[in-house]
Design an enzyme around this catalytic site. Structure first.
Site, PDB file in Angstrom:
ATOM      1  N   LYS A 186       0.840  -1.193   0.000  1.00 24.40           N
ATOM      2  CA  LYS A 186       0.000   0.000   0.000  1.00 24.40           C
ATOM      3  C   LYS A 186       0.877   1.246   0.000  1.00 24.40           C
ATOM      4  O   LYS A 186       1.998   1.211   0.509  1.00 24.40           O
ATOM      5  CB  LYS A 186      -0.865   0.030   1.270  1.00 24.40           C
ATOM      6  CG  LYS A 186      -2.010  -0.929   1.269  1.00 24.40           C
ATOM      7  CD  LYS A 186      -2.840  -0.775   2.536  1.00 24.40           C
ATOM      8  CE  LYS A 186      -4.009  -1.741   2.550  1.00 24.40           C
ATOM      9  NZ  LYS A 186      -4.995  -1.523   1.485  1.00 24.40           N
ATOM     10  N   ARG A 216     -10.442 -11.426   1.679  1.00 19.50           N
ATOM     11  CA  ARG A 216     -11.230 -12.524   1.118  1.00 19.50           C
ATOM     12  C   ARG A 216     -10.465 -13.849   1.189  1.00 19.50           C
ATOM     13  O   ARG A 216     -11.064 -14.910   1.273  1.00 19.50           O
ATOM     14  CB  ARG A 216     -11.660 -12.157  -0.317  1.00 19.50           C
ATOM     15  CG  ARG A 216     -10.519 -11.968  -1.269  1.00 19.50           C
ATOM     16  CD  ARG A 216     -10.902 -11.166  -2.519  1.00 19.50           C
ATOM     17  NE  ARG A 216     -10.956  -9.723  -2.267  1.00 19.50           N
ATOM     18  CZ  ARG A 216     -11.284  -8.824  -3.191  1.00 19.50           C
ATOM     19  NH1 ARG A 216     -11.603  -9.203  -4.410  1.00 19.50           N
ATOM     20  NH2 ARG A 216     -11.313  -7.531  -2.894  1.00 19.50           N
TER      21      ARG A 216
HETATM   22  N1  BES Z   1      -8.332  -3.568   4.195  1.00 18.57           N
HETATM   23  C1  BES Z   1      -8.403  -3.185   2.838  1.00 18.57           C
HETATM   24  C2  BES Z   1      -9.676  -2.404   2.515  1.00 18.57           C
HETATM   25  C3  BES Z   1      -9.725  -1.000   3.063  1.00 18.57           C
HETATM   26  C4  BES Z   1      -8.980  -0.007   2.489  1.00 18.57           C
HETATM   27  C5  BES Z   1     -10.547  -0.700   4.112  1.00 18.57           C
HETATM   28  C6  BES Z   1      -9.053   1.287   2.990  1.00 18.57           C
HETATM   29  C7  BES Z   1     -10.640   0.583   4.610  1.00 18.57           C
HETATM   30  C8  BES Z   1      -9.880   1.578   4.044  1.00 18.57           C
HETATM   31  C9  BES Z   1      -8.389  -4.416   1.927  1.00 18.57           C
HETATM   32  O1  BES Z   1      -7.617  -5.455   2.368  1.00 18.57           O
HETATM   33  C10 BES Z   1      -7.825  -3.972   0.627  1.00 18.57           C
HETATM   34  O2  BES Z   1      -6.697  -3.616   0.584  1.00 18.57           O
HETATM   35  N2  BES Z   1      -8.656  -4.000  -0.406  1.00 18.57           N
HETATM   36  C11 BES Z   1      -8.251  -3.586  -1.691  1.00 18.57           C
HETATM   37  C12 BES Z   1      -8.811  -4.566  -2.695  1.00 18.57           C
HETATM   38  C13 BES Z   1      -8.264  -4.392  -4.063  1.00 18.57           C
HETATM   39  C14 BES Z   1      -6.786  -4.755  -4.103  1.00 18.57           C
HETATM   40  C15 BES Z   1      -9.039  -5.265  -5.013  1.00 18.57           C
HETATM   41  C16 BES Z   1      -8.805  -2.181  -1.931  1.00 18.57           C
HETATM   42  O3  BES Z   1      -9.922  -1.907  -1.531  1.00 18.57           O
HETATM   43  O4  BES Z   1      -8.082  -1.371  -2.496  1.00 18.57           O
HETATM   44 MN    MN Z   2      -5.595  -5.277   1.763  1.00 23.17          MN
END
Ligand code: BES
Ligand code: MN
Ligand code: ZN
Length: 494
Positions: A278, A352
């Site tokens: 990230k 997931r």
């Molecule tokens: N934990 C995150 C989702 C999230 C991001 C929650 C920001 C709250 C604030 C999750 O694990 C994630 O990173 N999801 C990705 C999925 C994508 C790679 C398909 C996302 O939402 O960017």
């Molecule tokens: Mn994630």
């Protein structure tokens, strides 16, 4: 803080540091305000006649030492227009009362605000009022070293008082139980990733169960998970030095032969994104990525406190998502417990991956209904913002039950669609499915992924990415969706 209920209380003779009563717009007195006004030969009416405050919502006025009134303080809180009064306005009014009394020396409060609720809405109003007080006085100072500088809390007792004879002590007790569950959820979520690890979550669950006769905990270690074939879960936890844990709680409040309901929470104790790292901005907030799991633990703690006559399985899928030499890489293919293969195109779509094996695992309990709770997608924040959680389901009846519980608990969810068209986005050239579905409808394709593992029971997925915590100056866990989950369990137990 202690919460209790008392019926048939004479408002003017209450022995407390403060009595709280409602005032409607245009100086109209609530029933309890009327009693105090009469006892004090019109002190409230006289005060309102000055015009500084006349019962508008969000406003209040604190009066001292009214003649003929035992309590030294009377707090008037605005309720707005009488015919528009609802549970939300009463909850807001309770919040305003608690927020202002928190800053005084008041210890004992007797509040008549919910006395104004319509009889059929009284239980809900009382539960929400208790939760609102607890929410307002909540603070998290475990990691502040100078406890002396912290504001000293004075509030000790909050009595929900009604003039009628109806007994609402169960609702009050339920509100206090839900508030305790929320506090557990918030304390865990607010704790930093270096404290709140999967191991810490397991210890917390074991501690919770230790003192209870009808709560049991089992912890699956990575070796056991490998034997069970949980290749998807392990593909996330293997990148971290912190061992992953699958924590399973059994609350046995119902008959032994009653099929349970199951709550399954995403417990990523820190989500760096893994190799699909990230960006740095606000990454600290990924310590909240275990809120789904924390909300399961909080809800089970509340179940125990309420002794609901129902059987509940709680599962916390706890792992840390880290980049390392052992971490999964984009393109890696893993086999889930269900036997389905997954191409990991993005290691940041890890929620997931841990949930699918947990959702397969709960099948062994033949649950009547399963709800999973996850801070799953940033896309959910884009779709619904921070006020409402996303809900997706393979069962209309269960979906409607959970939506209704959310409304009732003032912890709302909104249903999003799923379907074959969206499933196509998960196509992989090399495995049974990919773990991402591309940019369009990210919340829906995430749920579509989970749906492939929940075909054998009625299932609801709650995406709490937008509602689990607040950012900015008020950064911190909200305790949601513990109120929704508890309300659903209360309704189910009836
Ligand atoms: N934990 C995150 C989702 C999230 C991001 C929650 C920001 C709250 C604030 C999750 O694990 C994630 O990173 N999801 C990705 C999925 C994508 C790679 C398909 C996302 O939402 O960017
Ligand atoms: Mn994630
Ligand atoms: Zn995550």
């Amino acid at each position: 803080m202690k919460y209790q209920f008392q019926a048939k209380i004479p408002a003017a003779q209450v022995d407390a540091d403060c009595v709280v009563v409602g005032i409607y717009k245009a100086n109209e007195l609530s029933a309890a305000a009327q009693v105090i006004d009469t006892a004090s030969s019109g002190a409230i009416t006289e005060h309102l006649a000055l015009g500084d405050f006349s019962g508008e919502k969000q406003r209040f006025s604190l009066l001292y030492q009214l003649p003929g009134v035992t309590a030294k303080r009377v707090l008037l809180v605005g309720l707005g227009e009488r015919d528009k009064l609802n549970a939300e306005i009463l909850t807001q009014a309770t919040h305003i009362a608690a927020a202002n009394l928190k800053a005084t020396k008041v210890k004992q409060v007797v509040s008549f605000l919910t006395d104004e609720a319509a009889p059929e809405a009284a239980e809900t109003a009382v539960r929400q009022a208790v939760i609102a007080v607890a929410d307002t006085v909540y603070s998290f100072n475990d990691f502040k070293s100078n406890k002396v500088e912290l504001p000293a809390p004075h509030l000790e007792n909050w009595t929900i008082a009604h003039q009628t004879a109806v007994d609402l002590s169960t609702a009050t007790h339920q509100g206090a139980a839900i508030a305790e569950g929320m506090k557990l959820c918030r304390d865990l979520a607010n704790s930093p990733g270096n404290q709140c690890t999967p191991t810490y979550l397991a210890k917390t669950a074991l501690k919770l169960a230790h003192s209870q006769t009808n709560l049991e905990v089992e912890v699956l270690e990575e070796t056991h998970m490998a034997e069970l074939g949980m290749g998807s879960f392990l593909s996330v936890s293997k990148g971290s030095e912190e061992p992953g844990k699958m924590i399973i709680l059994h609350y046995k409040g119902g008959k032994a032969e009653d099929a349970p309901v199951a709550l399954v929470g995403k417990g990523i104790t820190f989500d760096t994104g893994g190799i699909s790292l990230k960006p740095g901005a606000a990454m600290d907030e990924m310590k909240f990525d275990m809120t789904g799991a924390a909300s399961v633990l909080g809800s089970l703690a509340a179940c125990v406190a309420m002794q609901l006559p129902i059987n509940v399985i709680g599962v916390l899928a706890a792992a840390e998502n880290m980049p390392s030499g052992k971490a999964s890489k984009p393109g890696d293919i893993v086999t889930s417990m269900a036997g389905k293969t997954i191409e990991i195109l993005n290691t940041d779509a890890e929620g997931r991956l841990v949930l699918c094996d947990a959702l397969t695992y709960v099948e062994r309990y033949q649950p009547k209904a399963v709800i999973d709770i996850a801070t799953l997608t940033g896309a959910c924040i884009t779709a619904l913002g921070h006020h409402i959680s996303g809900l997706l389901s393979n069962n209309d009846e269960l979906a409607n039950e959970v939506l209704a519980a959310g409304k009732q608990a003032n912890d709302e969810a909104w249903r999003l669609p799923m379907g074959e068209k969206y499933q196509e986005q998960l196509k992989s050239n090399f495995a049974d499915m990919a773990n991402i579905g591309g940019p369009p409808a990210g919340t829906i394709t995430a749920a579509c992924f989970l749906a492939r593992f929940t075909e054998n029971y009625p299932w609801v997925h709650l995406d709490i990415a937008g509602t689990a915590w607040k950012s900015g100056a008020a950064k911190g866990s909200t305790g949601r969706p513990v109120p929704l989950l508890c309300q659903w369990l209360i309704n189910r137990a009836q």
